[in-house]
Write a protein that holds these residues in place. Structure first.
Motif, PDB file in Angstrom:
ATOM      1  N   TRP B   7       0.838  -1.210   0.000  1.00  0.00           N
ATOM      2  CA  TRP B   7       0.000   0.000   0.000  1.00  0.00           C
ATOM      3  C   TRP B   7       0.874   1.262   0.000  1.00  0.00           C
ATOM      4  O   TRP B   7       1.966   1.265   0.570  1.00  0.00           O
ATOM      5  N   VAL B   8       0.324   2.242  -0.671  1.00  0.00           N
ATOM      6  CA  VAL B   8       0.972   3.549  -0.644  1.00  0.00           C
ATOM      7  C   VAL B   8      -0.033   4.558  -0.085  1.00  0.00           C
ATOM      8  O   VAL B   8      -1.158   4.653  -0.584  1.00  0.00           O
ATOM      9  N   TYR B   9       0.372   5.255   0.966  1.00  0.00           N
ATOM     10  CA  TYR B   9      -0.493   6.320   1.496  1.00  0.00           C
ATOM     11  C   TYR B   9      -0.356   7.521   0.577  1.00  0.00           C
ATOM     12  O   TYR B   9       0.743   8.052   0.393  1.00  0.00           O
ATOM     13  N   VAL B  10      -1.477   7.917  -0.014  1.00  0.00           N
ATOM     14  CA  VAL B  10      -1.466   9.074  -0.900  1.00  0.00           C
ATOM     15  C   VAL B  10      -1.929  10.289  -0.104  1.00  0.00           C
ATOM     16  O   VAL B  10      -3.062  10.343   0.381  1.00  0.00           O
ATOM     17  N   GLN B  11      -1.021  11.238   0.030  1.00  0.00           N
ATOM     18  CA  GLN B  11      -1.323  12.449   0.796  1.00  0.00           C
ATOM     19  C   GLN B  11      -1.936  13.475  -0.140  1.00  0.00           C
ATOM     20  O   GLN B  11      -1.444  13.700  -1.239  1.00  0.00           O
ATOM     21  N   THR B  12      -3.026  14.072   0.294  1.00  0.00           N
ATOM     22  CA  THR B  12      -3.683  15.075  -0.550  1.00  0.00           C
ATOM     23  C   THR B  12      -3.980  16.320   0.275  1.00  0.00           C
ATOM     24  O   THR B  12      -4.052  16.261   1.495  1.00  0.00           O
ATOM     25  N   ASN B  13      -4.126  17.448  -0.428  1.00  0.00           N
ATOM     26  CA  ASN B  13      -4.817  18.563   0.207  1.00  0.00           C
ATOM     27  C   ASN B  13      -6.065  18.814  -0.630  1.00  0.00           C
ATOM     28  O   ASN B  13      -6.425  17.980  -1.472  1.00  0.00           O
ATOM     29  N   GLN B  14      -6.717  19.940  -0.482  1.00  0.00           N
ATOM     30  CA  GLN B  14      -7.977  20.124  -1.215  1.00  0.00           C
ATOM     31  C   GLN B  14      -7.793  20.059  -2.720  1.00  0.00           C
ATOM     32  O   GLN B  14      -8.670  19.639  -3.449  1.00  0.00           O
ATOM     33  N   THR B  15      -6.635  20.528  -3.183  1.00  0.00           N
ATOM     34  CA  THR B  15      -6.512  20.748  -4.620  1.00  0.00           C
ATOM     35  C   THR B  15      -5.470  19.892  -5.305  1.00  0.00           C
ATOM     36  O   THR B  15      -5.442  19.823  -6.525  1.00  0.00           O
ATOM     37  N   SER B  16      -4.601  19.247  -4.547  1.00  0.00           N
ATOM     38  CA  SER B  16      -3.569  18.504  -5.257  1.00  0.00           C
ATOM     39  C   SER B  16      -3.115  17.276  -4.490  1.00  0.00           C
ATOM     40  O   SER B  16      -3.368  17.130  -3.296  1.00  0.00           O
ATOM     41  N   VAL B  17      -2.434  16.412  -5.241  1.00  0.00           N
ATOM     42  CA  VAL B  17      -1.857  15.212  -4.658  1.00  0.00           C
ATOM     43  C   VAL B  17      -0.391  15.496  -4.383  1.00  0.00           C
ATOM     44  O   VAL B  17       0.313  16.051  -5.236  1.00  0.00           O
ATOM     45  N   GLU B  18       0.069  15.154  -3.214  1.00  0.00           N
ATOM     46  CA  GLU B  18       1.454  15.411  -2.835  1.00  0.00           C
ATOM     47  C   GLU B  18       2.354  14.554  -3.741  1.00  0.00           C
ATOM     48  O   GLU B  18       2.136  13.344  -3.877  1.00  0.00           O
TER      49      GLU B  18
END
Lengths: 258, 320, 373
Positions: B7-18
């Motif tokens: 698994w890969v934790y995908v970090q996001t904010n409101q507008t973009s993917v880290e």
């Protein structure tokens, strides 16, 4: 306010070598110092104490040689110190360390604020703070670059994320990990150096704290170091940029953008 | 035997993917022997973000959608991840070593009672064992760490060590159920983005340094432009601290400041020992000097023998 | 206890090193150019408790022994000799009050020595090496003393707030009296424009009928010269430490340069002519360190240390000037340049061929002792 600062002793910069035969780190005769970020945590604690009153306690886990770093914390102005020291704690990874420290914090009791440096400069994990927060079931603010107490129970921290900042307000108790930008640690003073020898330092082993023996030391550590090695040391290999300035810049940008 | 999952934790904010999250998807696909690559993604409700992750071709995306992720605390994120990880038991979990990743991961580790390795520079599989390679004691010594008896095997991985590559895949997208447990003692604001403003040359990520051989007002002016363009600062060697333009706070070297930028560009600096000790920790050093025997050149990663003015003009033109 | 003292001394020296590296060394050139401490710098010294290094615990001090304090000044002088000399002036004065002062005087003044500089002054315009010719007068008035006179070339003059001054009583005897800048009749005169140790203020005080209580007399009437000489001895040990620091700085510069600079393809340090200079500086540095340590140890053991103290400063001051000259030669053109600190290190060291007794005077004392042994 009862503030505990958790510190680690680290080898003085780049004095650590690897034994080429055994691949073990040679730690003998390496001078230990307080992890630099932990000094920022101590400074933060002392500042809050100076503002609101209370007590600053230095807490660490390690062999007796760690006493010198506890003493440094006391010489900066902390009130007392606790060292968790026992063979039973040896070989602990971050999970076992976090567990042991959280149990010691429960024994200290009524702690309002637990401060950590953002990470140690040797192992570089920065994990123990959040693990302790989880075990104590309290909020955390990590990588804090600004900190202020609004009252005895409320703290606002500004954390520096990657390319952004975030204000976080918590009701104590809480765990906070701090960045170097937060403050400039005060110097030890000659008078405080002398009085550090008169302050109380408790040394606790596994019998002094309520511990599940399967969760401490090597037994409580899920991770294993398989191999330690020195990567090929690259001195700077100078690449000469040829041609006229325009070509040279093109070549340079091509290389460093990769 | 069922197929294990990485698994890969995908970090996001409101507008973009880290970006590191995407780099880790590519890396996971590269090292997977027979494991499925699953992106687990706490996010505000946003099709755009999910589509962006899909372009990098994980075998599956598990979305955890709730608009409260806009300002979720580390603990709230860790709690939600715990709910899916503890029930589905992946073999491994890779997490970007961003500030958020490094704050959420250990909290999650404590919930899961497993191992976590911080700030890895590389990961690879030895059978089902994830070998995690990380620097220690600065970057001079490397360790290989494994977590043989606990799963998931967790690692945070340093940003920008791998390249994210888009690839087609028949990605399954699953919206998972979970409960969002608000952490009542905490109020977190929406992160405010900042433009790099290193007030201190010691903290600057890019330094354009000038020495006696590059001290005309015109060059100083250009150096300032270049530094602004690169998001950095202008520093000087000792001789220039006497000028009106620069004070002691701009001085690099033994009696000035030690610097550790990612990029240092030296113009017209010969490279006295007192200067060289102050730049030892710069990651990449570029030096321009008219004297082919100037010691600075041998102490650099990139050396150009020639006119500083000319080189600077070209940099200003070519740097975007 | 012994172990604890060693650990505490180690902590102090590390603290001084950090303070020097962060706060003093970066300003070393500026202090020389400006001829003063930049604003706020001396406050940092005070606020970090450096005035209290030797002061006994009863008065709020850290009570480090003299050898430990000397080593602290040695370390500080590697980064900046001026500030080390400022502390030297303070420490040697406190020694005299501790040794000769009335308990009432100690109780009244020593607690303030954690944040006020104390200075010792003998010299008048009539000449430094002729204390008997001084014109400062102390006149008895009931239980008090009335002090009138003009003292010059006082280390920390103007910066210090409390002064121990040598004065002549009505019956032509010598006494040392403590006066405070806040007393009526006290004023500051001019500051010297010296060529070296340019951070350390050296100045003048004018005393116009300052009235002090009887217990402001150190020791007894007639003990003035003894106390003055004792102050010299204590100062000379600390100056030896400062000179050791200066030589260490000179050595560092020469060594670094000789490693980096090449003559053709040979690093400079491989040349015999360079080796001779570096070795001589290193030996002189080591000798001076041994001398000041020995002097401090004799003092701690309550043995006679005047002779060794004189040797320390006589040898150390000349050695540091000569070492600076040799280091300058190693760097050649750069050494002669004001961009490098060597020229100011020579000027700094040169001050100590004069202050606290000229080399000639000390050599006279040393010779006399040898003749009479």
């Amino acid at each position: 306010m009862k503030i505990v600062v958790c510190i680690k002793q680290v080898p003085k910069s780049d004095s650590v070598k690897i034994d080429p035969k055994t691949n073990n780190m040679i730690r003998d005769n390496v001078e230990g110092v307080i992890n630099p970020f932990d000094k920022n945590a101590i400074e933060a604690a002392l500042t809050i104490r100076d503002q609101l009153g209370g007590e600053v306690i230095i807490l660490s886990m390690g062999p007796d040689s760690y006493m010198s770093s506890l003493r440094d914390g006391l010489a900066m102005g902390a009130d007392r110190a606790v060292l968790l020291s026992s063979r039973a704690f040896g070989g602990a990874d971050t999970l076992a360390t976090g567990y042991t420290i959280s149990q010691a914090l429960k024994k200290i009791g009524d702690v309002d604020l637990v401060l950590f440096g953002r990470q140690s400069v040797d192992a570089d994990t920065g994990q123990v703070g959040p693990i302790v927060a989880q075990y104590l079931d309290v909020p955390q603010i990590t990588f804090v670059e600004q900190l202020r107490m609004i009252d005895q129970h409320t703290l606002i921290g500004q954390r520096l994320l990657d390319g952004s900042t975030q204000q976080v307000q918590v009701t104590l108790p809480a765990v906070v990990t701090v960045r170097a930008e937060l403050n400039t640690p005060r110097y030890e003073t000659p008078v405080n150096i002398q009085s550090s020898f008169e302050k109380n330092v408790d040394v606790w082993d596994e019998h002094d704290i309520d511990l599940d023996k399967s969760r401490i030391g090597q037994a409580g550590s899920p991770t294993v170091v398989k191999r330690v090695f020195a990567p090929d040391k690259k001195g700077r290999q100078t690449k000469t940029l040829n041609g006229n300035a325009k070509k040279a810049v093109q070549e340079l940008l091509g290389q460093i953008n990769n | 035997m069922t197929q294990t999952e990485i698994w890969v934790y995908v970090q996001t904010n409101q507008t973009s993917v880290e970006p590191t999250s995407l780099q880790l998807i590519t890396k996971a696909k590269e090292i997977a022997v027979n494991q499925r690559v699953v992106a687990v993604m706490p996010t505000v409700v946003s099709e755009k973000l999910i589509n962006e992750v899909q372009e990098y071709g994980p075998d599956k995306i598990i979305t955890l959608e709730d608009d409260r992720f806009k300002t979720a605390t580390d603990t709230e994120i860790a709690d939600v991840l715990y709910q899916v990880v503890s029930t589905r038991k992946p073999n491994s979990l890779l997490i970007p070593a961003t500030v958020i990743g490094r704050s959420v991961a250990p909290r999650l580790q404590a919930m899961l009672q497993t191992g976590l390795t911080a700030d890895c520079l590389d990961v690879y599989f030895d059978g089902d064992t994830l070998v995690q390679v990380k620097p220690t004691y600065g970057d001079d010594i490397m360790c290989e760490i494994t977590c043989p008896d606990h799963q998931p095997q967790m690692a945070t991985v340093r940003p920008n060590v791998f390249k994210a590559v888009k690839q087609n895949n028949d990605t399954t997208i699953e919206k998972a159920d979970f409960e969002f447990h608000p952490e009542t003692q905490v109020k977190a604001s929406t992160p405010q983005s900042i433009i790099s403003s290193a007030a201190n040359i010691g903290d600057a990520n890019v330094v354009v340094a000038l020495g006696r051989g590059a001290s005309s007002p015109a060059i100083i002016e250009k150096a300032r432009k270049l530094a602004a363009k690169l998001g950095g600062m202008v520093g000087v060697s000792r001789p220039l601290t006497d000028s009106d333009e620069f004070g002691h706070e701009s001085q690099i070297g033994q009696s000035g400041q030690s610097i550790a930028p990612d990029l240092l560009i030296n113009f017209g600096i010969s490279g006295a020992v007192q200067y060289l000790v102050g730049i030892e920790n710069a990651k990449t050093i570029v030096s321009v000097n008219t004297d082919p025997d100037a010691p600075i050149l041998a102490a650099s990663d990139y050396a150009f023998v020639g006119d500083a003015n000319d080189f600077m003009d070209n940099l200003l033109e070519q740097v975007r | 206890m012994e172990q604890q003292n060693i650990m505490a001394a180690g902590m102090l020296h590390r603290m001084i090193r950090e303070f020097t590296d962060n706060e003093l060394a970066p300003l070393d050139m500026q202090i020389d150019a400006q001829g003063d401490y930049p604003d706020g710098l001396f406050d940092k010294v005070v606020n970090n408790g450096l005035l209290a290094i030797t002061l006994p615990k009863d008065y709020g001090g850290a009570a480090f022994d003299y050898e430990t304090a000397a080593k602290a000044l040695h370390i500080m002088a590697i980064g900046n000799a001026s500030m080390a000399v400022t502390l030297e002036g303070h420490f040697k004065t406190l020694e005299q009050i501790l040794k000769y002062g009335d308990q009432r005087l100690k109780d009244a003044y020593l607690p303030s020595a954690t944040h006020r500089i104390f200075a010792f002054s003998q010299t008048e315009s009539s000449g430094g090496s002729n204390p008997k010719g001084i014109s400062t007068r102390a006149t008895r008035q009931g239980d008090d003393w009335i002090i009138t006179g003009d003292k010059i070339m006082i280390t920390n003059g103007g910066l210090a707030q409390v002064y121990c001054v040598l004065a002549k009583t009505d019956d032509d005897q010598m006494g040392v009296f403590l006066v405070d800048q806040d007393m009526p009749g006290f004023s500051f005169g001019k500051r010297e424009d010296f060529i070296g140790l340019r951070g350390t203020p050296v100045g003048e005080i004018v005393m116009d009928h300052i009235k002090v209580p009887s217990y402001h007399l150190l020791g007894k009437v007639g003990q003035g010269l003894e106390i003055g000489n004792n102050a010299h001895d204590d100062a000379r040990i600390l100056m030896g430490a400062v000179l050791t620091g200066i030589m260490e700085h000179e050595l560092q510069i020469a060594v670094d340069y000789s490693k980096q600079r090449k003559a053709l393809d040979t690093p400079l340090y491989e040349l015999q002519s360079i080796q001779e200079k570096i070795a001589e500086i290193a030996i002189a540095r080591q000798n001076t360190e041994l001398l000041y340590q020995h002097g401090a140890q004799l003092k701690l053991a309550h043995q006679s240390y005047a002779q060794v103290a004189a040797m320390t400063k006589s040898y150390g001051s000349r050695a540091a000037v000569r070492s600076g000259d040799m280091a300058l030669q190693v760097l050649a053109g750069y050494g002669y340049s004001r961009e490098y600190p060597i020229e100011h290190l020579i000027r700094d060291a040169r001050a100590m061929e004069i202050a606290e007794g000229t080399v000639e005077r000390m050599n006279g004392e040393i010779t006399l002792k040898q003749i009479n042994r």
